[in-house]
Scaffold this motif. Structure first.
Motif, short mmCIF file in Angstrom:
data_model
loop_
_atom_site.label_atom_id
_atom_site.label_comp_id
_atom_site.label_asym_id
_atom_site.label_seq_id
_atom_site.Cartn_x
_atom_site.Cartn_y
_atom_site.Cartn_z
N ARG A 164 -0.53 4.95 5.25
CA ARG A 164 -0.68 6.14 4.42
C ARG A 164 -2.16 6.36 4.14
O ARG A 164 -2.91 5.39 4.03
N GLN A 174 0.27 6.89 -5.51
CA GLN A 174 1.59 7.52 -5.50
C GLN A 174 2.25 7.35 -4.13
O GLN A 174 3.45 7.07 -4.05
N LEU A 178 6.10 4.97 -2.39
CA LEU A 178 7.21 5.42 -1.56
C LEU A 178 7.75 4.24 -0.75
O LEU A 178 7.01 3.32 -0.41
#
Length: 183
Positions: A164, A174, A178
């Motif tokens: 990510r 954030q 996930l």
């Protein structure tokens, strides 16, 4: 998620934007009640990041090989400092102590640590999220290369998505919350 391992340079880089990014990430970690696990150094972005987390009241765990400690680059004012025998033990302990991983700008060591954890995730050896804080386009070339490996059939698109990335530390934290699906 309780702790994040951050890989980053033992140098500060040529632009003040890198030090500012380390301080911003430190603030984000403390603001999200996440402790820092890192390589235990007091130099470069490593030292800036650790010092800022400590200044803001956060917890910092360092893991450093004895040989680097002897070169006087070990940070002695941490919440906890583990002195280990070599780099292999360092990386294994950092991985064990962490719930996720972030790479700030850095050199070969930073990239090696990042790619080892990414490989372990791809192979299913762990299920911990991995992110890049892409400061001022630092990782643009690397991300383009990873996309190229997908286009050339050497990396599955699902494995490419395991890494990510964001330019914003809050957004990156954030994204790390996930679920991770390796396979």
């Amino acid at each position: 998620m309780k702790s994040i391992c951050v890989y980053c340079g033992s140098a500060s880089g040529n632009s003040p934007v890198y030090a500012q990014a380390a301080r911003s990430l430190a603030s984000t970690l403390v603001g999200h009640n996440l402790s820092l696990v890192y390589g235990g150094g007091n130099v470069g972005l490593m030292g800036i990041l650790a010092d800022e987390v400590l200044r803001l009241g956060g917890e910092v765990t360092g893991v450093i090989p004895q040989s680097l400690m002897e070169k006087e680059v070990g940070h002695v004012a941490l919440t906890q400092l583990h002195i280990v025998k070599d780099m292999h033990e360092r990386k294994a302990m950092m991985a064990h102590l962490s719930d996720g991983f972030i790479a700030l700008p850095g050199g070969i060591g930073t990239l090696e640590e990042l790619f080892e954890m990414l490989t372990w995730l791809q192979l299913g050896f762990h299920q911990k999220p991995i992110g890049l804080l892409n400061v001022d386009g630092f990782y643009d070339g690397l991300l383009a290369f990873l996309n190229h490996t997908v286009a050339q059939g050497f990396l599955k698109p699902a494995h490419r998505q395991l890494l990510r990335e964001s330019t914003d530390p809050i957004e990156l934290i954030q994204l790390l919350h996930l679920p991770v699906f390796a396979g």
